[in-house]
Write an enzyme that holds these catalytic residues in place. Structure first.
Site, PDB file in Angstrom:
ATOM      1  CG  LEU A 127     -16.390   7.155  11.963  1.00 27.05           C
ATOM      2  CD1 LEU A 127     -17.111   7.463  13.266  1.00 27.05           C
ATOM      3  CD2 LEU A 127     -16.915   8.033  10.837  1.00 27.05           C
ATOM      4  CD  GLU A 167      -8.454   0.137   4.476  1.00 27.58           C
ATOM      5  OE1 GLU A 167      -8.798   0.869   3.557  1.00 27.58           O
ATOM      6  OE2 GLU A 167      -7.844   0.539   5.489  1.00 27.58           O
ATOM      7  NE  ARG A 189      -8.836  13.976   3.444  1.00 23.62           N
ATOM      8  CZ  ARG A 189      -8.897  12.670   3.248  1.00 23.62           C
ATOM      9  NH1 ARG A 189     -10.013  12.119   2.811  1.00 23.62           N
ATOM     10  NH2 ARG A 189      -7.846  11.908   3.480  1.00 23.62           N
ATOM     11  NE  ARG A 223      -5.842   2.347  -0.102  1.00 26.71           N
ATOM     12  CZ  ARG A 223      -5.751   3.487   0.535  1.00 26.71           C
ATOM     13  NH1 ARG A 223      -4.611   3.867   1.059  1.00 26.71           N
ATOM     14  NH2 ARG A 223      -6.791   4.257   0.658  1.00 26.71           N
ATOM     15  CG  ASN A 235      -1.784   1.164   1.400  1.00 23.27           C
ATOM     16  OD1 ASN A 235      -1.695   2.111   0.609  1.00 23.27           O
ATOM     17  ND2 ASN A 235      -2.647   1.136   2.395  1.00 23.27           N
ATOM     18  CG  HIS A 270     -12.395   4.967   3.455  1.00 27.93           C
ATOM     19  ND1 HIS A 270     -13.014   6.087   3.958  1.00 27.93           N
ATOM     20  CD2 HIS A 270     -11.073   5.165   3.612  1.00 27.93           C
ATOM     21  CE1 HIS A 270     -12.103   6.942   4.396  1.00 27.93           C
ATOM     22  NE2 HIS A 270     -10.912   6.399   4.190  1.00 27.93           N
ATOM     23  CG  ASP A 299      -4.839  12.195  17.523  1.00 27.03           C
ATOM     24  OD1 ASP A 299      -5.705  11.742  18.304  1.00 27.03           O
ATOM     25  OD2 ASP A 299      -3.891  11.503  17.094  1.00 27.03           O
ATOM     26  CG  PHE A 300     -11.359  12.501  16.863  1.00 28.64           C
ATOM     27  CD1 PHE A 300     -10.805  12.862  15.647  1.00 28.64           C
ATOM     28  CD2 PHE A 300     -12.717  12.702  17.056  1.00 28.64           C
ATOM     29  CE1 PHE A 300     -11.586  13.403  14.628  1.00 28.64           C
ATOM     30  CE2 PHE A 300     -13.511  13.244  16.055  1.00 28.64           C
ATOM     31  CZ  PHE A 300     -12.944  13.590  14.841  1.00 28.64           C
ATOM     32  NE  ARG A 301      -4.712   9.207  19.579  1.00 23.93           N
ATOM     33  CZ  ARG A 301      -3.934   8.441  18.863  1.00 23.93           C
ATOM     34  NH1 ARG A 301      -3.432   7.349  19.380  1.00 23.93           N
ATOM     35  NH2 ARG A 301      -3.603   8.735  17.625  1.00 23.93           N
ATOM     36  N   GLY A 356      -9.273  10.183   7.450  1.00 21.75           N
ATOM     37  CA  GLY A 356     -10.283  10.355   6.402  1.00 21.75           C
ATOM     38  C   GLY A 356     -11.491   9.561   6.885  1.00 21.75           C
TER      39      GLY A 356
HETATM   40  P1  ADP Z   1      -5.981   7.041   8.457  1.00 20.88           P
HETATM   41  O1  ADP Z   1      -5.756   5.590   8.090  1.00 20.88           O
HETATM   42  O2  ADP Z   1      -7.141   7.674   7.721  1.00 20.88           O
HETATM   43  O3  ADP Z   1      -4.770   7.883   8.513  1.00 20.88           O
HETATM   44  P2  ADP Z   1      -6.701   5.950  11.057  1.00 20.88           P
HETATM   45  O4  ADP Z   1      -7.833   5.049  10.720  1.00 20.88           O
HETATM   46  O5  ADP Z   1      -5.408   5.338  11.436  1.00 20.88           O
HETATM   47  O6  ADP Z   1      -6.511   7.044   9.946  1.00 20.88           O
HETATM   48  O7  ADP Z   1      -7.193   6.907  12.252  1.00 20.88           O
HETATM   49  C1  ADP Z   1      -6.331   7.833  12.811  1.00 20.88           C
HETATM   50  C2  ADP Z   1      -7.121   8.695  13.802  1.00 20.88           C
HETATM   51  O8  ADP Z   1      -7.789   7.866  14.755  1.00 20.88           O
HETATM   52  C3  ADP Z   1      -6.246   9.600  14.636  1.00 20.88           C
HETATM   53  O9  ADP Z   1      -5.973  10.813  13.987  1.00 20.88           O
HETATM   54  C4  ADP Z   1      -7.118   9.837  15.857  1.00 20.88           C
HETATM   55  O10 ADP Z   1      -7.973  10.937  15.611  1.00 20.88           O
HETATM   56  C5  ADP Z   1      -7.956   8.583  15.960  1.00 20.88           C
HETATM   57  N1  ADP Z   1      -7.569   7.738  17.109  1.00 20.88           N
HETATM   58  C6  ADP Z   1      -6.596   6.799  17.154  1.00 20.88           C
HETATM   59  N2  ADP Z   1      -6.528   6.244  18.386  1.00 20.88           N
HETATM   60  C7  ADP Z   1      -7.485   6.849  19.138  1.00 20.88           C
HETATM   61  C8  ADP Z   1      -7.922   6.733  20.491  1.00 20.88           C
HETATM   62  N3  ADP Z   1      -7.363   5.871  21.338  1.00 20.88           N
HETATM   63  N4  ADP Z   1      -8.936   7.528  20.892  1.00 20.88           N
HETATM   64  C9  ADP Z   1      -9.513   8.407  20.050  1.00 20.88           C
HETATM   65  N5  ADP Z   1      -9.140   8.560  18.762  1.00 20.88           N
HETATM   66  C10 ADP Z   1      -8.150   7.807  18.307  1.00 20.88           C
END
Ligand code: ADP
Length: 410
Positions: free
Chosen positions: A209, A384, A241, A91, A7, A180, A283-285, A212
């Protein structure tokens, strides 16, 4: 049969070597910061043993060469030589309208992929480089392309067309493609397996989620709608985005702030979404932490994200005449307990009730709906790479079957 899954991103390469008998991951890893000062190659064995190599890796060609070397390494390798790799699964982000399924790569396919570069200028060039390097380094090993867009090709015209001049579709390929697809396919099939029901009878909403994010409505085994469109910019608000917005904003803000096409494209892709609203992080954390300590904009960003996902769930329920299963997957979907709870709050009139006890988990496959919830809700970690490997195996098996049939009929 052993499948190497590649990928290729613009400066990264994710890889897995999978033994299809038992679907065991023999080794997997990631090369990051390709072409930058110092790159990192991470390598993990089935046993959990991990290695990291830090050095300059000039391009994807060198990265793939290094991956092949480490896979054959005397002390850390898992194969004796490259001939043990039976097929390489790649991919590919954009298959356009040409590819509604996975394909064995040949010159004609490569040409079609090159033509699709204009549809996915950020992703397809890297995917193509991966294919070309793999063809050069392993000339006797077949390559299979697996497309992010393919699963969504079942959408009908009323779903994939925008209300713009029809010539834009006919002459310029402007339509909704969706992304996706491999993830939505994996988790939706898995959900049917987990609830032990016929996939072709279910109304499923799959919420991928991650950084992306996209939502897909899968009715009786077919995608009937999905939130990402012509590009991965449409749909729910994401990490950086914007997701859906009034197209009238674009000419207005370009004039007001004196922005070029490149500026606006970059802002909507890289500086918008929850990062744009919060000015803190994508980042949601980080956002959840900030919101907990009283940061209003972080709280607002989380609210906006959850509300957009909820709106898609509601509209897809309307399109399918109800929902049987909702799935959460990818980084946020698998891990953000508060986000899942917010999205599905006050939806009991839809027959959706979350169990806060069961929802208290991260990164595990589990049902999280309350016992009396009519709609089953699941967390299913996406895979994936496994879908790509399965597709590559299927294509090669079909090819072998065809060759045997041709010989027998000749
Ligand atoms: P991509 O493959 O689209 O880059 P991912 O599916 O790996 O993304 O998701 C990454 C996002 O998941 C991070 O930016 C963060 O917002 C969220 N994330 C990862 N771990 C956690 C967690 N423990 N709690 C909350 N959100 C999380």
């Amino acid at each position: 049969m052993k499948v190497l899954v590649l990928n290729c991103g613009s400066s990264s390469l994710k890889y897995q070597l999978i033994e299809m008998q038992g679907e065991t991951v023999l080794a997997k890893g990631l090369v990051e910061k390709i072409g930058e000062g110092i790159s990192i190659l991470k390598y993990e064995l089935q046993t959990g043993k991990e290695l990291a190599i830090e050095e300059k890796i000039a391009d994807h060609s060198q990265a793939i060469e290094m991956v092949l070397e480490i896979l054959q390494d005397k002390s850390h390798g898992v194969i004796k030589n490259m001939d043990e790799i039976n097929v390489v699964g790649h991919r590919v982000v954009h298959g356009g309208e040409k590819f509604s399924g996975s394909v064995l790569i040949n010159n004609e396919v490569c040409k079609a992929l090159e033509e699709n570069i204009k549809l996915a200028p950020l992703h397809n060039p890297a995917n193509l480089i991966g294919i070309k390097v793999s063809q050069r380094l392993m000339p006797d090993t077949p390559d299979v392309g697996v497309f992010d867009t393919a699963f969504h090709q079942s959408m009908s015209e009323e779903s994939f067309l925008y209300a713009v001049p029809y010539a834009w579709y006919q002459e310029n390929g402007v339509r909704r493609y969706g992304f996706h697809g491999t993830s939505h396919k994996y988790v939706s099939e898995k959900a049917a397996e987990l609830i032990n029901r016929d996939y072709n009878q279910l109304r499923i909403i799959s919420c991928h989620l991650g950084n992306g994010a996209s939502i897909a409505a899968i009715n009786q085994g077919q995608v009937i709608d999905t939130s990402m469109g012509f590009t991965p910019l449409e749909g729910v608000a994401m990490g950086t985005r914007s997701g859906d917005l009034d197209p009238g904003i674009i000419p207005y803000i370009m004039k007001e702030r004196n922005l070029t096409i490149e500026d606006i494209d970059s802002i909507l892709n890289k500086e918008s979404g929850v990062l744009g609203i919060s000015s803190i992080s994508n980042d949601f954390r980080d956002l959840s932490e900030a919101a907990k300590s009283g940061n209003k904009r972080a709280e607002l960003a989380l609210e906006i994200f959850c509300r957009r996902v909820k709106k898609y769930i509601g509209s897809y329920a309307a399109l399918m005449g109800g929902i049987d299963v909702i799935i959460f997957t990818a980084g946020i979907g698998e891990n953000a307990i508060n986000v899942r709870e917010k999205i599905l709050s006050n939806m009991d009139y839809f027959g959706i009730e979350l169990s806060s006890e069961k929802n208290n988990l991260r990164g595990q496959e589990a049902e999280i709906s309350a016992a009396n919830s009519r709609v089953k809700v699941y967390v299913i970690p996406t895979n994936e790479e496994l879908v790509i490997a399965r597709e590559a195996k299927k294509i090669i098996k079909n090819k072998i079957r065809k060759v045997i049939e041709d010989v027998l009929n000749s």
